[in-house]
Design a protein around this motif. Structure first.
Motif, PDB file in Angstrom:
ATOM      1  N   ALA A  74       0.660  -1.352  -0.305  1.00  0.00           N
ATOM      2  CA  ALA A  74       0.242   0.439   0.007  1.00  0.00           C
ATOM      3  C   ALA A  74       0.695   0.930  -0.196  1.00  0.00           C
ATOM      4  O   ALA A  74       0.520   2.312  -0.997  1.00  0.00           O
ATOM      5  N   PRO A  75       2.162   1.630   0.848  1.00  0.00           N
ATOM      6  CA  PRO A  75       2.145   2.737   0.433  1.00  0.00           C
ATOM      7  C   PRO A  75       3.140   2.594  -0.923  1.00  0.00           C
ATOM      8  O   PRO A  75       3.334   3.921  -0.639  1.00  0.00           O
ATOM      9  N   PHE A  76       3.595   2.044  -1.186  1.00  0.00           N
ATOM     10  CA  PHE A  76       4.143   1.810  -2.817  1.00  0.00           C
ATOM     11  C   PHE A  76       3.269   2.294  -3.382  1.00  0.00           C
ATOM     12  O   PHE A  76       3.766   2.801  -4.110  1.00  0.00           O
ATOM     13  N   ILE A  77       1.969   1.906  -3.467  1.00  0.00           N
ATOM     14  CA  ILE A  77       1.159   1.919  -4.292  1.00  0.00           C
ATOM     15  C   ILE A  77       0.363   3.573  -3.688  1.00  0.00           C
ATOM     16  O   ILE A  77       0.343   4.655  -5.054  1.00  0.00           O
TER      17      ILE A  77
ATOM     18  N   TYR B 114       3.998   3.269  -7.145  1.00  0.00           N
ATOM     19  CA  TYR B 114       4.071   1.976  -7.809  1.00  0.00           C
ATOM     20  C   TYR B 114       2.759   0.965  -8.434  1.00  0.00           C
ATOM     21  O   TYR B 114       1.249   1.456  -7.920  1.00  0.00           O
ATOM     22  N   GLN B 115       2.969   0.474  -9.561  1.00  0.00           N
ATOM     23  CA  GLN B 115       1.381  -0.568  -9.874  1.00  0.00           C
ATOM     24  C   GLN B 115       2.214  -2.226 -10.061  1.00  0.00           C
ATOM     25  O   GLN B 115       3.048  -2.308 -10.772  1.00  0.00           O
TER      26      GLN B 115
ATOM     27  N   HIS C 181       7.676   1.705 -10.730  1.00  0.00           N
ATOM     28  CA  HIS C 181       6.476   3.213 -10.819  1.00  0.00           C
ATOM     29  C   HIS C 181       6.449   3.494 -12.157  1.00  0.00           C
ATOM     30  O   HIS C 181       7.524   3.145 -13.686  1.00  0.00           O
ATOM     31  N   PRO C 182       6.193   4.381 -12.602  1.00  0.00           N
ATOM     32  CA  PRO C 182       6.484   4.835 -14.136  1.00  0.00           C
ATOM     33  C   PRO C 182       7.973   5.664 -14.499  1.00  0.00           C
ATOM     34  O   PRO C 182       7.863   5.867 -15.469  1.00  0.00           O
TER      35      PRO C 182
ATOM     36  N   VAL D 201      10.311  -3.810  -6.759  1.00  0.00           N
ATOM     37  CA  VAL D 201       9.410  -3.847  -5.827  1.00  0.00           C
ATOM     38  C   VAL D 201       9.009  -5.389  -5.469  1.00  0.00           C
ATOM     39  O   VAL D 201       8.023  -5.330  -5.988  1.00  0.00           O
ATOM     40  N   PHE D 202       9.591  -5.672  -4.448  1.00  0.00           N
ATOM     41  CA  PHE D 202       8.837  -7.772  -5.029  1.00  0.00           C
ATOM     42  C   PHE D 202       8.622  -7.630  -3.989  1.00  0.00           C
ATOM     43  O   PHE D 202       9.629  -7.656  -2.566  1.00  0.00           O
TER      44      PHE D 202
END
Length: 264
Positions: free
Chosen positions: A58-61, A65-66, A85-86, A93-94
Motif C-alpha cells: 500500500a505505501p508504494f501504490i 507503483y503498479q 513505478h512509471p 519492489v518485490f
C-alpha cells in the motif's frame, strides 16, 4: 506522506544499519562515478489480512507503483508480486508473503500470537515497512519456526524492512558480468549464495542474479541477544527483449534460490 526518495532512503537506512551492515562496504566497492542504480528491493510478510502482501504494498501504490506479475513458490509456501513505478529509474519492489494455511497448525498459532501483540493501526502507518519487529519473540520460538520455515522465522525475528537491495549490473562500466562482481566480492571475503549455482538464470531467461549470503546480525529476543541471518545484497543483470527494452520481470526458479540467501 513521505516522498518516494525519502521512503527508499529510510528503507536503505534500516537495511544497512540493522539487517545488512556489510551493504555499505559492498556499495563502496562497486560505486563508480555515478551512484549505484538499485534494480529492486524485496520485502517479506505473513499472508494474513493484518499485514498481508497488499498491506505491505500500500505505501508504494500510494506513491504511484503498479502491480506487474504474480509468482508462486510452492515448496516454500510463498506467494509474491512485484510492482513498478512509471519512472523506470525507480527500483522495482518485490513483495512476498507466507501462505499460513499451508503451514502446520503449530506454526499458524505461533504467528497469530505474534500478530495479536500489534494493533491494526500500526499497519496503517506506511512507516511500518521499515519499522522492524513490532512484537516480542523468544529464541526458542524462533528456533521452532526455523525448523519448519526459514522464511517464517526471518519475519518473526526481524519484522519489516528490506531483506535485500539489488545492484543493477547493467549501469556499471568496470564490471559487465556477474562473474566479475562475484570474484571481487569473494576477494573481499564475502560469501556468495551457491544455491542453484552461483549465478541464477542466464541470457535465455533474460535475467541473471547472484547474491551474498546474509549478514549474521545480533537480534534481541526475550531471553537475550542471539546472532542470526539478517539481510543480504543482490546483483542483477537484465537482457534486452525483442523490442529492445530490458526485461523487467523475475524468474521463479532463480528467485526461489535467492530466498535461500537468508538460510542459516
Amino acid at each position: 506522506m513521505e516522498s518516494i526518495t525519502q521512503l527508499f532512503d529510510d528503507l536503505w537506512h534500516d537495511y544497512s544499519q540493522r539487517l545488512c551492515p556489510s551493504a555499505v562496504q559492498i556499495q563502496r566497492l562497486l560505486t563508480e562515478d555515478a551512484a549505484l542504480l538499485n534494480d529492486h528491493i524485496a520485502l517479506r510478510s505473513f499472508g494474513v489480512p493484518k499485514c498481508s502482501l497488499a498491506v505491505v504494498a500500500a505505501p508504494f501504490i500510494a506513491l504511484g507503483y503498479q502491480p506487474q506479475a504474480k509468482y508462486h513458490f510452492e515448496a516454500k509456501k510463498l506467494y509474491a508480486e512485484y510492482f513498478m513505478h512509471p519512472d523506470p529509474l525507480l527500483p522495482k519492489v518485490f513483495i512476498s508473503e507466507l501462505q499460513l494455511g499451508s503451514c502446520s497448525a503449530e506454526l499458524q498459532l505461533m504467528v497469530r500470537s505474534l500478530l495479536d501483540q500489534v494493533d491494526d493501526d500500526y499497519f496503517r502507518n506506511p512507516n511500518f515497512v521499515y519499522g522492524g519487529r513490532p512484537w516480542q519473540l523468544d529464541f526458542t520460538s524462533y528456533q521452532f519456526l526455523v525448523a519448519e520455515s526459514e522464511y517464517a522465522a526471518w519475519v518473526a525475528a526481524h519484522g519489516f524492512g528490506a531483506n535485500h537491495f539489488t545492484v543493477s549490473i547493467n549501469q556499471l562500466e568496470q564490471f559487465t558480468d556477474l562473474e566479475q562482481v562475484n570474484h571481487l566480492l569473494r576477494h573481499n571475503q564475502f560469501v556468495i549464495n551457491q544455491a542453484g549455482g552461483e549465478i541464477k538464470g542466464d541470457a535465455t531467461v533474460m535475467l541473471e542474479q547472484s547474491a551474498t549470503m546474509a549478514d549474521e546480525v545480533g537480534v534481541s529476543f526475550r531471553d537475550g541477544v542471539h546472532s542470526i541471518p539478517g539481510g543480504f545484497y543482490e546483483f542483477a543483470k537484465r537482457y534486452p527483449q525483442p523490442n529492445g527494452e530490458l526485461y523487467s520481470g523475475f524468474v521463479t526458479a532463480s528467485a526461489d534460490k535467492i530466498f535461500e540467501s537468508t538460510n542459516s
